[in-house]
Write a protein that holds these residues in place. Structure first.
Motif, short mmCIF file in Angstrom:
data_model
loop_
_atom_site.label_atom_id
_atom_site.label_comp_id
_atom_site.label_asym_id
_atom_site.label_seq_id
_atom_site.Cartn_x
_atom_site.Cartn_y
_atom_site.Cartn_z
N ALA A 167 -15.66 8.50 15.43
CA ALA A 167 -14.66 7.93 16.34
C ALA A 167 -14.07 9.02 17.22
O ALA A 167 -14.15 10.22 16.91
CB ALA A 167 -13.55 7.25 15.54
N ARG A 168 -13.47 8.61 18.32
CA ARG A 168 -12.87 9.56 19.24
C ARG A 168 -11.69 10.27 18.59
O ARG A 168 -10.87 9.65 17.94
CB ARG A 168 -12.37 8.84 20.50
CG ARG A 168 -12.01 9.78 21.63
CD ARG A 168 -11.39 9.03 22.78
NE ARG A 168 -10.04 8.57 22.46
CZ ARG A 168 -9.38 7.65 23.15
NH1 ARG A 168 -9.99 7.04 24.16
NH2 ARG A 168 -8.16 7.30 22.82
N ALA A 169 -11.64 11.58 18.76
CA ALA A 169 -10.57 12.37 18.17
C ALA A 169 -9.39 12.47 19.14
O ALA A 169 -9.58 12.60 20.35
CB ALA A 169 -11.08 13.78 17.85
N ASP A 170 -8.19 12.40 18.60
CA ASP A 170 -6.98 12.55 19.41
C ASP A 170 -6.53 14.01 19.28
O ASP A 170 -5.64 14.34 18.51
CB ASP A 170 -5.90 11.59 18.92
CG ASP A 170 -4.69 11.57 19.86
OD1 ASP A 170 -4.82 12.08 20.99
OD2 ASP A 170 -3.63 11.05 19.45
N LEU A 171 -7.18 14.89 20.05
CA LEU A 171 -6.92 16.32 19.94
C LEU A 171 -5.71 16.73 20.76
O LEU A 171 -5.36 16.10 21.76
CB LEU A 171 -8.15 17.12 20.40
CG LEU A 171 -9.46 16.82 19.67
CD1 LEU A 171 -10.58 17.69 20.21
CD2 LEU A 171 -9.29 17.03 18.17
N ALA B 53 -10.19 21.97 14.71
CA ALA B 53 -10.47 22.42 13.34
C ALA B 53 -9.67 21.57 12.34
O ALA B 53 -10.19 21.19 11.28
CB ALA B 53 -10.10 23.90 13.20
N ARG B 54 -8.43 21.28 12.67
CA ARG B 54 -7.61 20.47 11.78
C ARG B 54 -8.17 19.05 11.69
O ARG B 54 -8.17 18.44 10.62
CB ARG B 54 -6.17 20.43 12.28
CG ARG B 54 -5.22 19.66 11.36
CD ARG B 54 -3.81 19.63 11.92
NE ARG B 54 -2.93 18.89 11.05
CZ ARG B 54 -2.22 19.41 10.07
NH1 ARG B 54 -2.29 20.71 9.82
NH2 ARG B 54 -1.43 18.66 9.31
N HIS B 55 -8.65 18.54 12.81
CA HIS B 55 -9.21 17.19 12.81
C HIS B 55 -10.44 17.11 11.90
O HIS B 55 -10.62 16.13 11.17
CB HIS B 55 -9.60 16.80 14.24
CG HIS B 55 -10.20 15.43 14.34
ND1 HIS B 55 -9.46 14.27 14.20
CD2 HIS B 55 -11.49 15.02 14.56
CE1 HIS B 55 -10.25 13.23 14.34
NE2 HIS B 55 -11.48 13.65 14.55
N ARG B 56 -11.27 18.13 11.92
CA ARG B 56 -12.43 18.14 11.03
C ARG B 56 -11.99 18.14 9.57
O ARG B 56 -12.57 17.41 8.74
CB ARG B 56 -13.29 19.37 11.31
CG ARG B 56 -14.17 19.25 12.56
CD ARG B 56 -15.03 20.49 12.75
NE ARG B 56 -16.00 20.28 13.80
CZ ARG B 56 -17.19 19.72 13.64
NH1 ARG B 56 -17.55 19.31 12.44
NH2 ARG B 56 -18.02 19.56 14.65
N GLY C 110 -1.68 15.05 7.79
CA GLY C 110 -2.04 14.15 8.88
C GLY C 110 -2.97 14.81 9.87
O GLY C 110 -3.25 16.01 9.80
N PRO C 111 -3.47 14.03 10.84
CA PRO C 111 -4.43 14.56 11.80
C PRO C 111 -3.80 15.42 12.88
O PRO C 111 -4.50 16.14 13.58
CB PRO C 111 -5.02 13.29 12.42
CG PRO C 111 -3.93 12.28 12.31
CD PRO C 111 -3.22 12.60 11.03
N GLY C 112 -2.49 15.35 13.06
CA GLY C 112 -1.86 16.10 14.15
C GLY C 112 -1.51 17.51 13.75
O GLY C 112 -1.75 17.98 12.65
N GLY C 113 -0.93 18.23 14.69
CA GLY C 113 -0.48 19.59 14.42
C GLY C 113 -1.52 20.64 14.71
O GLY C 113 -2.66 20.37 15.01
#
Length: 367
Positions: free
Chosen positions: A214-218, A228-231, A291-294
């Motif tokens: 899915a599309r990442a909200d980077l 890197a955090r999203h992975r 979470g995915p953010g940060g």
């Protein structure tokens, strides 16, 4: 006395737990930091006085509402001697929280428009093409527990099937408690838990396969560290969901054993259902904490901020509709996880096909 105690625990526990969850909903741990109450704002405005004020107001009104609804549920449940009041109380709390969230959403949207918060900022987007060329792989080894539980359930069913009586008791939850419905013993009824386990595992694996691509909200201001955090978050999500699938399969194994042995002990049923469910809830804690953010600050800032895309979000930031976006799954604005793009033609075609197949199967079964 035991029934009264159960009624008190259910009617008070459901609204209290739900109220605590809704109270924590505006927290940055459960939502993107720069999207308070579903409104996209520049990162430097994420803790603006207007945002802090709406968080305080939401919580200040929700807390007494939770206490009032809980007390009312206790009293009414005791008078009527039913646990159904807990569900009604949960619905009332959700309506109250939704109204407070809508009020905060509108207030921030007005503040953002009046203050022209995006006037002097540089908006941008960022993507990590390696998420396509070298995506995060599905951790197949984490599917082994689910597959082992399915195998054990199938083997146990094959062993007990010849010795089962003509009918079996199937537990069902009603407003007055747990009741048992007699069903005819057939191959399909005996192995229905196995089919449910297979379907559950397949759905989780299929969902993960879509989520991992899915599309990442980077974070456009820190693209490298954000990617890197999203992975890491994707890997954690996959392991947690596969672990939860194994726990739910274990619950189905326990229910199978009770059905095949005609065990109607309430304590055993509570353990078989409650144990895996509580463990599944505990398994979501790492997802909330990580979470995915940060970002970790390892790369220099770009000076950009995420573009203002509020026009594509409806329902206080819960529904995404963008026909120009090829993505089917997009990160949620409210809560953690992903949601579907209702403006995507592929999603609409697939949904229509699934509904048509389901309707056709229902008609065939009815005939």
């Amino acid at each position: 006395m035991n029934t009264v105690l159960v009624s008190l625990l259910v009617n008070s526990g459901i609204p209290l737990v739900l109220g605590a969850t809704l109270y924590a909903a505006p927290s940055p741990a459960l939502n993107a930091h720069a999207v308070p109450f579903g409104v996209r704002v520049p990162p430097d405005k994420a803790d603006a006085p207007e945002v802090s004020e709406q968080r305080r107001r939401y919580r200040a009104l929700l807390l007494p509402a939770t206490l009032v609804v809980t007390v009312a549920a206790l009293v009414i449940g005791a008078v009527l001697d039913t646990v159904a009041v807990g569900g009604v109380a949960a619905l009332v709390l959700c309506v109250i929280a939704a109204a407070l969230w809508l009020s905060a959403h509108r207030a921030l949207a007005r503040a953002k428009e009046r203050g022209d918060w995006y006037k002097h900022v540089r908006q941008g987007v960022v993507t990590d093409t390696s998420l396509r060329t070298d995506p995060v792989r599905l951790p197949w080894v984490w599917t082994i527990p689910s597959l082992m539980v399915i195998l054990v359930t199938a083997v146990a069913g094959a062993i007990v099937h010849p010795r089962l009586p003509e009918t079996m008791a199937l537990p069902e939850r009603t407003s007055s408690g747990t009741v048992y419905r007699e069903i005819t013993t057939t191959f399909w009824t005996v192995f229905s838990p196995v089919f449910a386990q297979i379907l559950l595992t397949a759905v989780v694996i299929g969902t993960l396969a879509a989520v991992l691509r899915a599309r990442a909200d980077l974070d456009v201001s820190r693209p490298r560290s954000s990617a890197a955090r999203h992975r890491r978050y994707l890997g954690l999500t996959a392991r947690c969901l596969l672990g939860i699938a194994a726990l739910l399969n274990l619950m189905l194994l326990g229910l199978s054993g009770m059905m095949w042995s005609d065990n109607r002990t309430g304590a055993v049923l509570s353990l078989v259902i409650g144990g895996p469910l509580l463990a599944s809830v505990a398994a979501t804690v790492p997802l909330i904490r990580n979470g995915p953010g940060g970002f970790d600050g390892s790369d220099e800032g770009t000076g950009l901020v995420p573009r203002d895309d509020d026009r594509h979000w409806y329902g206080v930031g819960t529904v995404y509709v963008n026909a120009d976006d090829p993505a089917v799954l997009v990160p949620r604005r409210v809560g953690i996880g992903w949601t579907v793009n209702l403006g995507n033609l592929r999603f609409l075609i697939i949904s229509a096909a699934v509904l048509a197949i389901a309707a056709g199967a229902t008609v065939v079964c009815a005939v």
